[in-house]
Design a protein around this motif. Structure first.
Motif, PDB file in Angstrom:
ATOM      1  N   LEU A  17       3.588  -1.710   3.609  1.00  0.00           N
ATOM      2  CA  LEU A  17       3.117   0.003   3.774  1.00  0.00           C
ATOM      3  C   LEU A  17       3.997   0.801   3.711  1.00  0.00           C
ATOM      4  CD1 LEU A  17       0.542   1.775   4.054  1.00  0.00           C
ATOM      5  CD2 LEU A  17       1.619   1.885   6.887  1.00  0.00           C
ATOM      6  N   ILE A  65      -6.068   4.482  -3.699  1.00  0.00           N
ATOM      7  CA  ILE A  65      -5.853   4.101  -2.170  1.00  0.00           C
ATOM      8  C   ILE A  65      -7.939   3.800  -1.694  1.00  0.00           C
ATOM      9  CG2 ILE A  65      -5.529   4.587   0.353  1.00  0.00           C
ATOM     10  CD1 ILE A  65      -3.337   4.212  -1.666  1.00  0.00           C
ATOM     11  N   ALA A 105      -3.968  -0.398   6.481  1.00  0.00           N
ATOM     12  CA  ALA A 105      -2.716   0.336   6.775  1.00  0.00           C
ATOM     13  C   ALA A 105      -2.626   0.637   8.014  1.00  0.00           C
ATOM     14  CB  ALA A 105      -2.618   1.826   6.146  1.00  0.00           C
ATOM     15  N   ILE A 122       0.512  -1.124   0.396  1.00  0.00           N
ATOM     16  CA  ILE A 122       0.172  -0.624   0.280  1.00  0.00           C
ATOM     17  C   ILE A 122       0.547   0.966  -0.407  1.00  0.00           C
ATOM     18  CG2 ILE A 122      -1.517   1.367   1.017  1.00  0.00           C
ATOM     19  CD1 ILE A 122      -2.873  -1.102   2.577  1.00  0.00           C
ATOM     20  N   ASP A 180      -8.013  -0.374   1.714  1.00  0.00           N
ATOM     21  CA  ASP A 180      -6.312   0.453   1.812  1.00  0.00           C
ATOM     22  C   ASP A 180      -6.213   0.145   3.363  1.00  0.00           C
ATOM     23  OD1 ASP A 180      -5.203  -0.893   0.031  1.00  0.00           O
ATOM     24  OD2 ASP A 180      -5.605   1.330  -1.327  1.00  0.00           O
TER      25      ASP A 180
END
Ligand SMILES: *Cc1c(COP(=O)(O)O)cnc(C)c1O
Length: 356
Positions: free
Chosen positions: A308, A326, A334, A2, A330
């Motif tokens: 990440l 995003i 995250a 991500i 996500d």
């Protein structure tokens, strides 16, 4: 992975690529690229400005604004942390041979008192450097994507009118400001001599910026764009991508802002970050790592191990930027990853309190 390092990381969509393929092009150095001309006209209307010039990057756009409005040896008044000073002090010296006179404001909002102080800090007789340009940024990248209030922009503009100064706005993320405040884009453009916007940030186009404003400024900028090596030929496919992004991606910025707030609400639970929800105004969150006792580089490498990516902006500040690629899934992932990294750091500190 991500990727929350920057909003420049978005990829062109299949629809945008399709639109690009069918763009009509020509030699823009002869003013014959139909797609570039259409984009410039569209921006002139949208921002209600006298003229608009398509340029490769936000950096070139800012540099053209400086070159076109400041004579060699004279000064640009700006904030130390604005992009023009933070990343572009080299190019400004190199290309325009001007002096950046900077002030490190506490809140990122340059005000009239700051300008008066900078002007009065030195002798200003005719033998000395003259301040010629004031630049601000909106949104303010190094202050967590903060909004520059329009009434304060207007006050600065009026001050510049009575002090023979030009006024430039670096609006690389002006679309974020527009979406967050609902203030029309032309309202922002009204109070500047020049304005730069980026298509490759929140709008998610692959390329390009637009320098806009007074015709006298843009006329100069046209010459310097060529001299800086930015006179492009069949560039219309990229202009078409920017045009597509303006028409189809502007509303999507609202979702970026909602997801940023969602992530901030998750991260609020981590007291070490000391996140103030009311300060999250657009698409950025700064994680202050001082209380955790790690540097941004250390924190980011732990995040990377989880999948990440974040950006190490300052020694103890890691930057999160939410963008079009995003999703809510996500964001939730995250948040979980950051939570896991923080727990790991806290646990390590119990055993070894000196990982600075
Ligand atoms: C990204 C950005 C720019 C210019 O970026 P380029 O990478 O040169 O297109 C200028 N100002 C601000 C505030 C930015 O965030």
């Amino acid at each position: 992975m991500i990727d929350l390092r920057s909003d420049t990381l978005t990829m062109p969509t299949p629809e945008m690529r399709e639109y690009m393929i069918h763009a009509q092009v020509g030699d823009d150095c002869y003013g014959e690229d139909i797609s570039v001309n259409q984009l410039e006209s569209y921006c002139k209307e949208l921002f209600q400005v006298e003229d608009a010039l398509f340029v490769p990057t936000g950096t070139m756009s800012n540099q053209l604004a400086i070159k076109s409005q400041v004579q060699e040896g004279n000064e640009v008044l700006t904030d130390l942390n604005y992009h023009i000073s933070f990343y572009e002090s080299g190019p400004t010296a190199l290309l325009s041979r001007t002096v950046l006179h900077t002030k490190q404001t506490a809140d990122g909002i340059l005000n009239i008192d700051d300008l008066v102080q900078m002007i009065e800090a030195k002798p200003r007789g005719s033998l000395y450097a003259q301040p010629q340009l004031v630049t601000i940024e909106n949104t303010i990248a190094n202050f967590q994507g903060k909004l520059f209030p329009l009434n304060q922009i207007r006050e600065l503009y009026e001050f510049t009118r009575t002090h023979r100064l030009s006024f430039h706005m670096d609006g690389a993320r002006l679309f974020n400001a527009h979406i967050a405040t609902q203030i029309p884009l032309h309202e922002y453009a009204k109070y500047v001599d020049s304005l730069s916007i980026c298509f490759a940030k929140g709008l998610a186009a692959p390329f390009g910026s637009m320098l806009m404003g007074k015709k006298s400024v843009i006329d100069q900028a046209k010459k310097y764009r060529k001299q800086f090596g930015g006179g492009l030929h069949q560039i219309g496919m990229y202009a078409a991508a920017a045009h597509y992004a303006l028409q189809h991606h502007l509303k999507g910025i609202e979702k970026d802002h909602q997801l940023t707030k969602l992530l901030a609400r998750h991260l609020c639970m981590i007291p070490e970050f000391n996140i103030q929800l009311n300060e999250i105004e657009t698409n950025m969150i700064f994680l202050d790592l001082s209380a955790l006792g790690v540097t941004s580089e250390q924190f980011i490498s732990l995040c990377q191990e989880c999948g990440l990516l974040l950006f190490p902006l300052f020694r103890h500040i890691a930057r999160i930027v939410v963008h079009r690629n995003i999703s809510q899934v996500d964001i939730n992932r995250a948040a979980t990853m950051i939570d896991r990294v923080v727990k790991k750091i806290r646990k390590r500190q119990l055993h070894n309190p000196v990982i600075r």
